[in-house]
Design a protein around this motif. Structure first.
Motif, PDB file in Angstrom:
ATOM      1  N   ALA A 100       0.813  -1.221   0.000  1.00 15.55           N
ATOM      2  CA  ALA A 100       0.000   0.000   0.000  1.00 15.55           C
ATOM      3  C   ALA A 100       0.841   1.263   0.000  1.00 15.55           C
ATOM      4  N   ASP A 101       2.156   1.150  -0.192  1.00 15.77           N
ATOM      5  CA  ASP A 101       3.034   2.325  -0.174  1.00 15.77           C
ATOM      6  C   ASP A 101       3.685   2.541  -1.536  1.00 15.77           C
ATOM      7  N   ILE A 102       2.881   2.383  -2.594  1.00  8.06           N
ATOM      8  CA  ILE A 102       3.383   2.464  -3.965  1.00  8.06           C
ATOM      9  C   ILE A 102       2.621   3.545  -4.722  1.00  8.06           C
ATOM     10  N   LEU A 103       3.350   4.315  -5.516  1.00  6.73           N
ATOM     11  CA  LEU A 103       2.753   5.208  -6.503  1.00  6.73           C
ATOM     12  C   LEU A 103       3.203   4.708  -7.864  1.00  6.73           C
ATOM     13  N   THR A 104       2.258   4.383  -8.727  1.00  6.94           N
ATOM     14  CA  THR A 104       2.635   3.789 -10.011  1.00  6.94           C
ATOM     15  C   THR A 104       1.622   4.111 -11.092  1.00  6.94           C
ATOM     16  N   ALA A 105       2.098   4.055 -12.331  1.00  7.45           N
ATOM     17  CA  ALA A 105       1.232   4.193 -13.495  1.00  7.45           C
ATOM     18  C   ALA A 105       1.098   2.870 -14.239  1.00  7.45           C
ATOM     19  N   VAL A 106       1.397   1.766 -13.575  1.00 11.32           N
ATOM     20  CA  VAL A 106       1.274   0.441 -14.192  1.00 11.32           C
ATOM     21  C   VAL A 106      -0.170   0.177 -14.609  1.00 11.32           C
ATOM     22  N   ASP A 107      -0.333  -0.480 -15.733  1.00 11.99           N
ATOM     23  CA  ASP A 107      -1.651  -0.908 -16.204  1.00 11.99           C
ATOM     24  C   ASP A 107      -1.985  -2.225 -15.495  1.00 11.99           C
ATOM     25  N   PHE A 108      -2.736  -2.145 -14.421  1.00 17.29           N
ATOM     26  CA  PHE A 108      -3.021  -3.332 -13.619  1.00 17.29           C
ATOM     27  C   PHE A 108      -3.823  -4.377 -14.388  1.00 17.29           C
ATOM     28  N   ALA A 109      -4.671  -3.934 -15.307  1.00 19.20           N
ATOM     29  CA  ALA A 109      -5.443  -4.890 -16.100  1.00 19.20           C
ATOM     30  C   ALA A 109      -4.527  -5.707 -17.003  1.00 19.20           C
ATOM     31  N   HIS A 110      -3.532  -5.052 -17.596  1.00 22.73           N
ATOM     32  CA  HIS A 110      -2.591  -5.760 -18.456  1.00 22.73           C
ATOM     33  C   HIS A 110      -1.741  -6.725 -17.639  1.00 22.73           C
ATOM     34  N   LEU A 111      -1.285  -6.285 -16.470  1.00 21.46           N
ATOM     35  CA  LEU A 111      -0.539  -7.162 -15.572  1.00 21.46           C
ATOM     36  C   LEU A 111      -1.360  -8.409 -15.241  1.00 21.46           C
ATOM     37  N   HIS A 112      -2.617  -8.224 -14.929  1.00 17.67           N
ATOM     38  CA  HIS A 112      -3.494  -9.350 -14.584  1.00 17.67           C
ATOM     39  C   HIS A 112      -3.665 -10.288 -15.778  1.00 17.67           C
ATOM     40  N   ARG A 113      -3.885  -9.715 -16.947  1.00 22.47           N
ATOM     41  CA  ARG A 113      -4.125 -10.555 -18.126  1.00 22.47           C
ATOM     42  C   ARG A 113      -2.890 -11.367 -18.496  1.00 22.47           C
ATOM     43  N   ILE A 114      -1.730 -10.743 -18.458  1.00 25.29           N
ATOM     44  CA  ILE A 114      -0.502 -11.456 -18.811  1.00 25.29           C
ATOM     45  C   ILE A 114      -0.227 -12.580 -17.817  1.00 25.29           C
ATOM     46  N   HIS A 115      -0.515 -12.350 -16.549  1.00 28.75           N
ATOM     47  CA  HIS A 115      -0.360 -13.413 -15.559  1.00 28.75           C
ATOM     48  C   HIS A 115      -1.241 -14.610 -15.904  1.00 28.75           C
ATOM     49  N   VAL A 116      -2.492 -14.361 -16.196  1.00 31.57           N
ATOM     50  CA  VAL A 116      -3.411 -15.459 -16.519  1.00 31.57           C
ATOM     51  C   VAL A 116      -2.908 -16.225 -17.738  1.00 31.57           C
ATOM     52  N   GLU A 117      -2.437 -15.501 -18.753  1.00 30.40           N
ATOM     53  CA  GLU A 117      -1.935 -16.151 -19.955  1.00 30.40           C
ATOM     54  C   GLU A 117      -0.656 -16.941 -19.692  1.00 30.40           C
ATOM     55  N   SER A 118       0.114 -16.555 -18.684  1.00 27.97           N
ATOM     56  CA  SER A 118       1.378 -17.245 -18.401  1.00 27.97           C
ATOM     57  C   SER A 118       1.159 -18.648 -17.857  1.00 27.97           C
ATOM     58  N   GLY A 119       0.021 -18.882 -17.207  1.00 21.49           N
ATOM     59  CA  GLY A 119      -0.236 -20.177 -16.598  1.00 21.49           C
ATOM     60  C   GLY A 119       0.486 -20.400 -15.285  1.00 21.49           C
ATOM     61  N   CYS A 120       1.186 -19.381 -14.786  1.00 23.47           N
ATOM     62  CA  CYS A 120       1.910 -19.494 -13.516  1.00 23.47           C
ATOM     63  C   CYS A 120       0.971 -19.219 -12.339  1.00 23.47           C
ATOM     64  N   LEU A 121       1.400 -19.655 -11.179  1.00 21.29           N
ATOM     65  CA  LEU A 121       0.616 -19.412  -9.973  1.00 21.29           C
ATOM     66  C   LEU A 121       0.919 -18.037  -9.369  1.00 21.29           C
ATOM     67  N   LEU A 122       2.069 -17.483  -9.714  1.00 20.97           N
ATOM     68  CA  LEU A 122       2.442 -16.179  -9.166  1.00 20.97           C
ATOM     69  C   LEU A 122       3.282 -15.427 -10.187  1.00 20.97           C
ATOM     70  N   SER A 123       2.995 -14.150 -10.324  1.00 23.26           N
ATOM     71  CA  SER A 123       3.795 -13.263 -11.174  1.00 23.26           C
ATOM     72  C   SER A 123       4.310 -12.113 -10.330  1.00 23.26           C
TER      73      SER A 123
END
Length: 248
Positions: A104-127
């Motif tokens: 909770a101590d982060i300031l970022t412009a990361v696209d969280f939706a893209h991060l989530h989608r790429i994780h799902v596509e990776s098939g890994c349990l953790l990204s």
């Protein structure tokens, strides 16, 4: 989509700012750090956020309630006594699909939706969201092999990959978190690797600030005030794929 925000830390490195309020409620301009994260998550299409609270957690609950004013469904779990950065995940209610997990101590412009989608596509349990950081060295760095100095670099700047404190995690990983002991995120990641699981490295170049020290806080405040919308609203920009799996 679901996000889990680890908001239970004491913020001891940010004293005296955190003497009477939790670190996530420190402000950058008119918004708290946590509200900026929540607003960005909402702009990225997230519908639910679970806040893992402990130190002065009632102040966080009073500030955000059920999340209606931000257009999010917010619920809470209490990490008491605090048992590390990964242990609170054991207590997250109704967690059935991959969730973005972050400090909770982060300031970022990361696209969280893209991060989530790429994780799902990776098939890994953790990204792990990975940031390249330039680290200047004040000493000569040696390449030593077989007892011989093969090369020397005088005061080089080294490029290293660092964890950004942002992840996507499948709920099944809770089985690797023992109850009643301190478990941090590096412990959880090492447990996955030791058990033969791939851990995906999501490289990103978007703005990112760790607000863990007074210097980090000042830098984040300066950057946010220069362009608030860059951090509050997800940019509508195309993505041309992502690097292949970088595990182990």
């Amino acid at each position: 989509m679901h996000a889990i925000i680890l908001a239970g830390g004491r913020g001891s490195r940010l004293l005296p700012y955190t003497r009477n309020r939790p670190k996530p409620l420190m402000t950058l301009g008119r918004y708290s750090i946590l509200e900026i994260l929540l607003r960005r998550l909402r702009s990225c299409g997230f519908e639910r956020a679970t806040l893992c609270i402990a130190h002065l957690g009632d102040m966080i609950r009073d500030e955000f309630g059920d999340g209606a004013r931000l257009g999010l469904a917010i619920d809470y779990c209490i990490d008491e006594p605090p048992c590390g950065t990964a242990a609170p995940l054991r207590q997250v209610p109704d967690w059935h699909t991959p969730a973005v997990v972050m400090n909770a101590d982060i300031l970022t412009a990361v696209d969280f939706a893209h991060l989530h989608r790429i994780h799902v596509e990776s098939g890994c349990l953790l990204s792990v969201a990975v940031r390249r950081r330039e680290v200047p060295m004040d000493l000569g760095v040696l390449h030593v092999a077989a007892g011989q100095v093969r090369a020397i670099w005088e005061k080089p700047t080294l490029a290293v990959d660092v964890s950004s404190g942002m992840y996507v995690i499948d709920p099944v990983v809770r089985e690797l978190i023992p109850a009643g002991v301190t478990v941090d995120m590096p412990d959880l990641i090492e447990s996955l690797i030791d058990s033969g699981e791939d851990v995906y490295a999501y490289r990103f170049a978007d703005a990112w600030h760790d607000i863990g020290t007074p210097a980090g806080y000042a830098a984040a405040e300066r950057e946010f005030l220069a362009d608030p919308e860059h951090y509050l609203t997800a940019a509508d920009r195309p993505r041309d794929g992502h690097p292949v799996l970088e595990a182990r």
